[in-house]
Write an enzyme that holds these catalytic residues in place. Structure first.
Site, PDB file in Angstrom:
ATOM      1  N   CYS A 102       0.801  -1.039   0.313  1.00  0.00           N
ATOM      2  CA  CYS A 102       0.118  -0.370   0.050  1.00  0.00           C
ATOM      3  C   CYS A 102       0.801   1.421   0.100  1.00  0.00           C
ATOM      4  CB  CYS A 102      -0.694   0.078   0.523  1.00  0.00           C
ATOM      5  SG  CYS A 102      -2.282   1.400   1.799  1.00  0.00           S
ATOM      6  N   HIS A 144      -9.320  -3.607  -1.504  1.00  0.00           N
ATOM      7  CA  HIS A 144      -8.491  -2.949  -1.080  1.00  0.00           C
ATOM      8  C   HIS A 144      -8.442  -1.270  -1.209  1.00  0.00           C
ATOM      9  CE1 HIS A 144      -3.760  -2.488  -0.296  1.00  0.00           C
ATOM     10  NE2 HIS A 144      -4.576  -0.746  -0.064  1.00  0.00           N
ATOM     11  N   GLU A 145      -9.205  -0.957  -2.027  1.00  0.00           N
ATOM     12  CA  GLU A 145      -9.287   0.694  -2.242  1.00  0.00           C
ATOM     13  C   GLU A 145     -10.134   1.269  -1.465  1.00  0.00           C
ATOM     14  OE1 GLU A 145      -6.620   2.349  -3.700  1.00  0.00           O
ATOM     15  OE2 GLU A 145      -5.543   0.589  -4.765  1.00  0.00           O
ATOM     16  N   HIS A 148     -10.033   1.901   2.387  1.00  0.00           N
ATOM     17  CA  HIS A 148      -9.520   3.319   2.670  1.00  0.00           C
ATOM     18  C   HIS A 148     -10.849   3.783   2.791  1.00  0.00           C
ATOM     19  CE1 HIS A 148      -5.021   2.552   1.571  1.00  0.00           C
ATOM     20  NE2 HIS A 148      -5.631   2.291   0.678  1.00  0.00           N
TER      21      HIS A 148
HETATM   22 NI    NI Z   1      -3.599   1.422  -0.249  1.00  0.00          NI
END
Ligand code: NI
Length: 200
Positions: A102, A144-145, A148
């Site tokens: 990341c 994953h995104e 966030h």
């Molecule tokens: Ni990331």
């Protein structure tokens, strides 16, 4: 055009839920997207979420590069996608481990369980609806995104923190070559996991 500063683990913007994008076609959003694309390209990432550039909005960009897709039998490249106000629905309870990096956690890499098959919906930059199913790396990068946007970094998803390590120490992993090259495939065989990784 501007390359934006990337927030690192510990910054409050990475720990809070981001807000919905009210007007996906607004000029300010268009400028943000343009700068995020430039920032992601400069950092050589597979994806980037707005909170990572200190903007607490529900907006992510990502792609599955052709060279990444070639590594996988069932993977197809996904062109650069801008996704706002996304909603993810797992289509299976099955998860698989895979290495992730990341841009907000520089220097580290970890093995993270993710759903293998998802549906995601949201809005594109022109206001049009996006509705796709995704598998493999495509599904992984979207999960994953979108994490966030809810203040979650990949270490919080890990089930085995012994698999959180510095990137340059990957060479000591079983099966990794002396040069650390192609360690993805070697690691995959030895650990029974998908070992390729991208920063996102
Ligand atoms: Ni990331």
């Amino acid at each position: 055009m501007a390359i934006l500063k990337i927030a690192r683990m510990g910054h409050p913007v990475l720990r809070h839920r981001a807000q919905e994008v009210e007007n996906p076609a607004a000029p300010a959003i268009r400028n943000l997207i343009r700068d995020m694309l430039e920032t992601m390209e400069d950092a050589d990432g597979a994806g980037l979420a707005a909170p990572q550039v200190h903007v607490p909005l529900r907006l992510v960009i990502f792609h599955v590069p052709p060279d990444r897709a070639e590594d996988e039998d069932d993977e197809t490249p996904v062109p650069l996608t801008v996704l706002m106000n996304p909603v993810i629905e797992p289509l299976t309870g099955e998860t698989e481990m895979g290495w992730e990096g990341c841009l907000s956690v520089p220097g580290l890499i970890g093995s993270v369980p993710r759903f293998t098959r998802i549906r995601y919906r949201g809005v594109g930059p022109d206001g049009s609806a996006i509705d796709r199913t995704a598998e493999g790396f495509h599904a992984r990068v979207v999960q994953h995104e979108c994490d966030h946007l809810d203040g979650i970094l990949y270490p919080q998803r890990m089930t085995d923190l012994s698999l959180l390590m510095f990137r340059d120490q990957m060479r000591y992993q079983p099966g990794a070559g002396a040069q650390g090259e192609d360690l993805g495939e070697d690691l995959g065989e030895d650990l029974g996991e998908e070992a390729d990784e991208e920063v996102a």
